[in-house]
Design an enzyme around this catalytic site. Structure first.
Site, PDB file in Angstrom:
ATOM      1  CG  ASP A   1       4.866   0.781  -8.602  1.00 13.28           C
ATOM      2  OD1 ASP A   1       3.778   0.295  -8.926  1.00 13.28           O
ATOM      3  OD2 ASP A   1       5.307   0.732  -7.445  1.00 13.28           O
TER       4      ASP A   1
ATOM      5  CG  HIS B   1       9.262  -0.009  -1.181  1.00 14.16           C
ATOM      6  ND1 HIS B   1       9.792  -1.247  -0.931  1.00 14.16           N
ATOM      7  CD2 HIS B   1       8.149  -0.222  -1.905  1.00 14.16           C
ATOM      8  CE1 HIS B   1       9.016  -2.172  -1.498  1.00 14.16           C
ATOM      9  NE2 HIS B   1       8.009  -1.566  -2.086  1.00 14.16           N
TER      10      HIS B   1
HETATM   11  C1  GLP Z   1       5.215  -3.345  -4.408  1.00 14.26           C
HETATM   12  C2  GLP Z   1       4.685  -2.023  -4.962  1.00 14.26           C
HETATM   13  C3  GLP Z   1       4.213  -1.104  -3.869  1.00 14.26           C
HETATM   14  C4  GLP Z   1       3.339  -1.856  -2.894  1.00 14.26           C
HETATM   15  C5  GLP Z   1       4.154  -2.966  -2.277  1.00 14.26           C
HETATM   16  C6  GLP Z   1       3.450  -3.715  -1.154  1.00 14.26           C
HETATM   17  O1  GLP Z   1       6.539  -3.265  -4.037  1.00 14.26           O
HETATM   18  N1  GLP Z   1       5.666  -1.339  -5.735  1.00 14.26           N
HETATM   19  O2  GLP Z   1       3.506  -0.007  -4.452  1.00 14.26           O
HETATM   20  O3  GLP Z   1       2.876  -0.965  -1.917  1.00 14.26           O
HETATM   21  O4  GLP Z   1       4.478  -3.865  -3.313  1.00 14.26           O
HETATM   22  O5  GLP Z   1       2.601  -4.682  -1.675  1.00 14.26           O
HETATM   23  P1  GLP Z   1       1.614  -5.564  -0.793  1.00 14.26           P
HETATM   24  O6  GLP Z   1       0.370  -4.760  -0.646  1.00 14.26           O
HETATM   25  O7  GLP Z   1       1.414  -6.800  -1.619  1.00 14.26           O
HETATM   26  O8  GLP Z   1       2.269  -5.839   0.496  1.00 14.26           O
END
Ligand code: GLP
Length: 267
Positions: A74, A152
């Protein structure tokens, strides 16, 4: 095939560092088996130690990325690739700029594309042309509000269709609030993003989902012990036959390991 056959393999490690190392080893082993592996890559704090482990492994000359192809999950709409919070910059800093990957095969969604529909179609076509994603690395998303039903994947927010493909989406306020910490003070998080669809993710041959820290426990429990529904995008992963869920103890706190008949072995 029974429902149980599709249950993810669950691997619980003592801490976040061991969980990240386990995922790093999994990717390294895929690259050793097939140096031309097609990887689906994720960003986020959870992934930092995975990439750090892979960079160290590359420096020890255990692995090479020079024949690998990658597709990132993304990107924010409207952020230039050099912006400190863009996922392009994240990948450059944490992996691409530190290993021997071929930039022509490290595919990123362009959040500045003038036609987002065409950009999404270009990405889907490139994934198909590469023969599909072999190993998809996923981090489970955290929405600060509505914790418990907020898993998500990519930027597929609750309600996204399980058949969705790569497209532009609108981010929920809770996701924007959760991701604000990556942006410089005074800036706001874009309200739109490009993301691989859930259907695109489910076409990967193998999926590894890494979840660490207590902040992910509710999302993990909702996704893997709750009902399978678009209300919890990550629950779609239970429809895929080759998912490995790698957690530290804290993120797995809401799971009953005996409900997962397949136990994964670290490579
Ligand atoms: C964003 C990305 C996701 C990721 C999420 C969690 O929203 N689009 O792909 O999994 O962040 O991130 P973190 O690992 O910093 O909690």
């Amino acid at each position: 095939m029974t429902d149980l056959d599709n249950a993810p393999a669950l691997l619980i490690l003592d801490d976040a560092s061991l969980a990240a190392e386990t995922v790093g080893r999994r990717i390294a082993s895929a690259l050793s088996r097939d140096p031309a592996t097609v990887l689906g890559l994720a960003t986020g704090n959870t992934m930092r130690p995975v990439y750090a482990w892979l960079v160290q492994s590359y420096r020890r000359r255990e692995i090479t990325f020079h024949r690998a192809t990658s597709f990132n999950l993304d990107e924010y709409v409207g952020l230039p690739p050099g912006h400190s919070a863009s996922f392009a910059r994240f990948m450059q800093e944490h992996l691409f700029g530190q290993v021997d990957c071929d930039p022509r095969r490290a595919h990123l969604l362009n959040g500045l594309a003038p036609d987002l529909t065409a950009e999404a179609a270009r990405f889907e076509a490139a994934i198909s042309a590469a023969g599909g994603i072999g190993l998809q690395l996923l981090g489970i998303g955290l929405q600060l509000l509505g914790i418990g039903r907020n898993g998500h994947i990519g930027f597929n927010e609750p309600g996204a269709a399980f058949t969705s493909t790569t497209r532009a989406v609108t981010l929920t306020p809770s996701t924007r609030a959760a991701n604000l910490q990556s942006f410089p003070a005074g800036e706001t998080v874009p309200d739109r993003a490009l993301t691989l669809g859930i259907g695109t993710i489910l076409r990967a041959r193998e999926i590894v989902l890494l979840a660490t820290s207590p902040s992910k426990a509710s999302a993990v429990a909702a996704a893997f012990a709750g009902s399978i529904s678009p209300h919890c995008p990550a629950s779609a992963l239970r429809l895929h036959g080759a998912v490995t869920l790698v957690c530290d103890r804290a993120a797995a706190a809401g799971l009953d390991p005996t409900a997962f008949p397949r136990s994964a072995q670290p490579p």
